[in-house]
Motif scaffolding. Structure first.
Motif, PDB file in Angstrom:
ATOM      1  N   ASN A  83       3.017  16.608   1.758  1.00 41.88           N
ATOM      2  CA  ASN A  83       4.235  15.794   1.651  1.00 41.88           C
ATOM      3  C   ASN A  83       4.073  14.414   2.267  1.00 41.88           C
ATOM      4  O   ASN A  83       3.186  14.181   3.075  1.00 41.88           O
ATOM      5  CB  ASN A  83       5.371  16.475   2.414  1.00 41.88           C
ATOM      6  N   HIS A  84       5.018  13.547   1.945  1.00 42.17           N
ATOM      7  CA  HIS A  84       5.177  12.308   2.698  1.00 42.17           C
ATOM      8  C   HIS A  84       5.592  12.659   4.129  1.00 42.17           C
ATOM      9  O   HIS A  84       6.122  13.736   4.381  1.00 42.17           O
ATOM     10  CB  HIS A  84       6.255  11.429   2.066  1.00 42.17           C
ATOM     11  N   THR A  85       5.363  11.714   5.053  1.00 41.31           N
ATOM     12  CA  THR A  85       5.740  11.939   6.446  1.00 41.31           C
ATOM     13  C   THR A  85       7.021  11.162   6.773  1.00 41.31           C
ATOM     14  O   THR A  85       7.481  10.334   5.987  1.00 41.31           O
ATOM     15  CB  THR A  85       4.633  11.452   7.393  1.00 41.31           C
TER      16      THR A  85
ATOM     17  N   GLY B 146      11.967   3.870  -1.945  1.00 39.10           N
ATOM     18  CA  GLY B 146      11.343   2.991  -0.953  1.00 39.10           C
ATOM     19  C   GLY B 146      10.860   1.697  -1.577  1.00 39.10           C
ATOM     20  O   GLY B 146      11.075   0.601  -1.033  1.00 39.10           O
ATOM     21  N   GLN B 147      10.205   1.788  -2.725  1.00 37.16           N
ATOM     22  CA  GLN B 147       9.696   0.580  -3.386  1.00 37.16           C
ATOM     23  C   GLN B 147      10.842  -0.301  -3.871  1.00 37.16           C
ATOM     24  O   GLN B 147      10.767  -1.532  -3.784  1.00 37.16           O
ATOM     25  CB  GLN B 147       8.780   0.959  -4.549  1.00 37.16           C
ATOM     26  N   THR B 148      11.904   0.326  -4.378  1.00 36.91           N
ATOM     27  CA  THR B 148      13.068  -0.461  -4.803  1.00 36.91           C
ATOM     28  C   THR B 148      13.640  -1.220  -3.619  1.00 36.91           C
ATOM     29  O   THR B 148      14.018  -2.390  -3.722  1.00 36.91           O
ATOM     30  CB  THR B 148      14.135   0.465  -5.434  1.00 36.91           C
TER      31      THR B 148
ATOM     32  N   SER C  45       4.190  -0.703   3.484  1.00 32.04           N
ATOM     33  CA  SER C  45       4.130   0.538   2.709  1.00 32.04           C
ATOM     34  C   SER C  45       5.535   1.108   2.538  1.00 32.04           C
ATOM     35  O   SER C  45       6.469   0.699   3.221  1.00 32.04           O
ATOM     36  CB  SER C  45       3.233   1.552   3.420  1.00 32.04           C
ATOM     37  N   ASP C  46       5.665   2.066   1.616  1.00 29.44           N
ATOM     38  CA  ASP C  46       6.991   2.630   1.318  1.00 29.44           C
ATOM     39  C   ASP C  46       7.319   3.879   2.136  1.00 29.44           C
ATOM     40  O   ASP C  46       8.474   4.239   2.292  1.00 29.44           O
ATOM     41  CB  ASP C  46       7.137   2.908  -0.191  1.00 29.44           C
ATOM     42  N   HIS C  47       6.285   4.556   2.647  1.00 27.51           N
ATOM     43  CA  HIS C  47       6.468   5.789   3.434  1.00 27.51           C
ATOM     44  C   HIS C  47       5.096   6.212   3.920  1.00 27.51           C
ATOM     45  O   HIS C  47       4.082   5.793   3.363  1.00 27.51           O
ATOM     46  CB  HIS C  47       7.080   6.921   2.586  1.00 27.51           C
ATOM     47  N   GLY C  48       5.064   7.075   4.930  1.00 25.62           N
ATOM     48  CA  GLY C  48       3.790   7.620   5.373  1.00 25.62           C
ATOM     49  C   GLY C  48       3.306   8.725   4.454  1.00 25.62           C
ATOM     50  O   GLY C  48       4.085   9.312   3.692  1.00 25.62           O
TER      51      GLY C  48
ATOM     52  N   GLN D 256      10.708   8.521  -0.076  1.00 24.11           N
ATOM     53  CA  GLN D 256       9.997   8.669  -1.349  1.00 24.11           C
ATOM     54  C   GLN D 256       9.711   7.316  -1.990  1.00 24.11           C
ATOM     55  O   GLN D 256      10.296   6.305  -1.616  1.00 24.11           O
ATOM     56  CB  GLN D 256      10.822   9.535  -2.312  1.00 24.11           C
ATOM     57  N   SER D 257       8.828   7.353  -2.996  1.00 26.28           N
ATOM     58  CA  SER D 257       8.298   6.107  -3.566  1.00 26.28           C
ATOM     59  C   SER D 257       9.334   5.267  -4.307  1.00 26.28           C
ATOM     60  O   SER D 257       9.435   4.063  -4.076  1.00 26.28           O
ATOM     61  CB  SER D 257       7.142   6.417  -4.514  1.00 26.28           C
ATOM     62  N   ALA D 258      10.066   5.858  -5.232  1.00 21.50           N
ATOM     63  CA  ALA D 258      10.930   5.039  -6.092  1.00 21.50           C
ATOM     64  C   ALA D 258      12.010   4.344  -5.273  1.00 21.50           C
ATOM     65  O   ALA D 258      12.244   3.136  -5.427  1.00 21.50           O
ATOM     66  CB  ALA D 258      11.555   5.896  -7.187  1.00 21.50           C
TER      67      ALA D 258
ATOM     68  N   ILE E  66       0.859  -1.186   0.000  1.00 22.51           N
ATOM     69  CA  ILE E  66       0.000   0.000   0.000  1.00 22.51           C
ATOM     70  C   ILE E  66       0.894   1.235   0.000  1.00 22.51           C
ATOM     71  O   ILE E  66       1.695   1.427   0.911  1.00 22.51           O
ATOM     72  CB  ILE E  66      -0.915   0.018   1.244  1.00 22.51           C
ATOM     73  N   ASP E  67       0.756   2.071  -1.001  1.00 21.39           N
ATOM     74  CA  ASP E  67       1.612   3.257  -1.128  1.00 21.39           C
ATOM     75  C   ASP E  67       1.149   4.353  -0.170  1.00 21.39           C
ATOM     76  O   ASP E  67      -0.029   4.711  -0.151  1.00 21.39           O
ATOM     77  CB  ASP E  67       1.551   3.751  -2.579  1.00 21.39           C
ATOM     78  N   GLY E  68       2.086   4.884   0.618  1.00 21.68           N
ATOM     79  CA  GLY E  68       1.793   6.098   1.393  1.00 21.68           C
ATOM     80  C   GLY E  68       0.942   5.889   2.627  1.00 21.68           C
ATOM     81  O   GLY E  68       0.074   6.702   2.930  1.00 21.68           O
ATOM     82  N   LEU E  69       1.206   4.813   3.373  1.00 22.36           N
ATOM     83  CA  LEU E  69       0.457   4.516   4.598  1.00 22.36           C
ATOM     84  C   LEU E  69       1.427   4.454   5.772  1.00 22.36           C
ATOM     85  O   LEU E  69       2.237   3.540   5.868  1.00 22.36           O
ATOM     86  CB  LEU E  69      -0.266   3.171   4.459  1.00 22.36           C
TER      87      LEU E  69
ATOM     88  N   THR F   1      -4.011   5.477  -2.070  1.00 27.21           N
ATOM     89  CA  THR F   1      -3.741   6.086  -0.760  1.00 27.21           C
ATOM     90  C   THR F   1      -2.730   7.230  -0.870  1.00 27.21           C
ATOM     91  O   THR F   1      -2.902   8.277  -0.240  1.00 27.21           O
ATOM     92  CB  THR F   1      -3.171   5.000   0.178  1.00 27.21           C
ATOM     93  N   ASP F   2      -1.687   7.029  -1.644  1.00 24.32           N
ATOM     94  CA  ASP F   2      -0.659   8.067  -1.775  1.00 24.32           C
ATOM     95  C   ASP F   2      -1.184   9.275  -2.545  1.00 24.32           C
ATOM     96  O   ASP F   2      -0.918  10.421  -2.189  1.00 24.32           O
ATOM     97  CB  ASP F   2       0.576   7.485  -2.466  1.00 24.32           C
ATOM     98  N   LYS F   3      -1.969   9.011  -3.591  1.00 25.61           N
ATOM     99  CA  LYS F   3      -2.544  10.114  -4.377  1.00 25.61           C
ATOM    100  C   LYS F   3      -3.460  10.962  -3.501  1.00 25.61           C
ATOM    101  O   LYS F   3      -3.452  12.201  -3.564  1.00 25.61           O
ATOM    102  CB  LYS F   3      -3.344   9.562  -5.559  1.00 25.61           C
TER     103      LYS F   3
HETATM  104 ZN   LIG Z   1       5.074   5.933  -2.393  1.00 24.78          ZN
END
Ligand SMILES: [Zn+2]
Length: 305
Positions: free
Chosen positions: A259-261, A70-72, A247-250, A66-68, A13-16, A206-208
């Motif tokens: 912003n991300h947390t 964190g997901q990597t 998740s990759d980040h809050g 960040q997403s890229a 889940i992105d951004g949780l 969720t991230d959007k």
């Molecule tokens: Zn993300």
């Protein structure tokens, strides 16, 4: 013999993140949002005997995760932010793509003879006809491992799930597909998990919503997502199956900023190997090694049993 082997679902889940209570947090006061509603300094309410491992997403690198990168990191076990010296947002850049193409969890599982593995998400024809210049970390991992991409025909046949799982966005894109309730989408995902040793599913609305700071949207999406997850857990055989949510980040847990947390993210583990996995996950780097070890062990168990 394949039937005696365990299976594992990674539900991304992105951004949780794990936030604090307050008006900035759409989880505060939201009823029936378990297992997603988890607050700092409070014992988690997790159905189906899930175990929470609060997980560091900052990876020892200054700045917001960040997403890229964190997901990597999630998909390889390599600290990608440290490797490139920064948190990278959006889609992976060439150095991150190199890491994914050499070390993705799909490749590691293939090398460990864990068979079969799948990405449950669906791609539309447009993706193949007009390939986007930037691709997601998961897309790069699927491609590099030579896995098959699910297409809309697979979804119609009940073999794939769209990233919004209700299919509403797919219909907006002009596809003639039926709307799925969270229960119906959970049945499809459960059947995919039952047919594979390893399944990845990715959810990123969720991230959007976090970036849009959309409070009402957040509540509705989180309730629907929580319902999907509870329904899924109820339909899986948790004696044979392990589920890891991470998740990759809050982001969505604090709508006061776009912003991300810096918050930790919840890694929640259910089922067969929940204790061993939850005990070793402290950072995003620990997810892939924990999965590979659990499924390799499952290989040995399946052969001896
Ligand atoms: Zn993300």
């Amino acid at each position: 013999m394949a039937n005696s082997q365990s299976s594992l679902l990674l539900f991304f889940i992105d951004g949780l993140g794990i936030g604090t209570r307050g008006p900035q947090n759409p989880f505060d006061g939201l009823v029936e949002a378990e297992p997603l509603a988890i607050f700092q300094h409070e014992p988690p309410q997790i159905p189906f005997n899930g175990i929470l491992a609060a997980t560091d997403a900052c990876l020892g690198v200054p700045g917001r995760p960040q997403s890229a990168s964190g997901q990597t990191t999630i998909l390889t076990g390599i600290n990608a932010a440290a490797a490139i010296g920064a948190h990278k947002q959006g889609f992976p850049n060439p150095p991150l793509l190199d890491i994914i193409r050499e070390h993705s969890i799909f490749l590691q599982l293939k090398k460990s003879e864990v068979d079969s593995i799948t990405f449950a998400n669906t791609y539309t024809k447009q993706f193949f006809e007009r390939r986007p210049r930037w691709i997601s970390a998961t897309t790069a991992a699927v491609e590099a491992a030579g896995l098959r991409f699910n297409v809309v025909e697979d979804l119609k046949a009940g073999r794939a799930v769209y990233h919004d799982f209700t299919n509403a966005l797919l219909r907006e894109r002009g596809e003639t597909v039926k709307i799925r309730t969270p229960d119906e989408a959970a049945s499809v995902l459960a059947s995919i998990v039952a047919r594979h040793r390893f399944t990845l599913y990715e959810y990123f609305i969720t991230d959007k919503i976090g970036h849009a700071q959309d409070y009402e949207g957040a509540k509705s999406v989180l309730l629907s997502l929580a319902k999907l997850i509870r329904s899924l857990l109820g339909q899986l055989d948790l004696n044979e199956t392990t589920v890891i949510l991470t998740s990759d980040h809050g982001n969505i847990e604090d709508l006061s900023a776009r912003n991300h947390t810096l918050n930790p993210v919840p890694t929640i583990v259910w089922g067969k190997d929940r204790e061993a996995i939850a005990n070793r996950v402290r950072s995003l780097t620990d997810i892939t090694p924990a999965i590979v070890e659990a499924l390799r062990k499952g290989n040995a168990d399946g052969q001896s049993g």
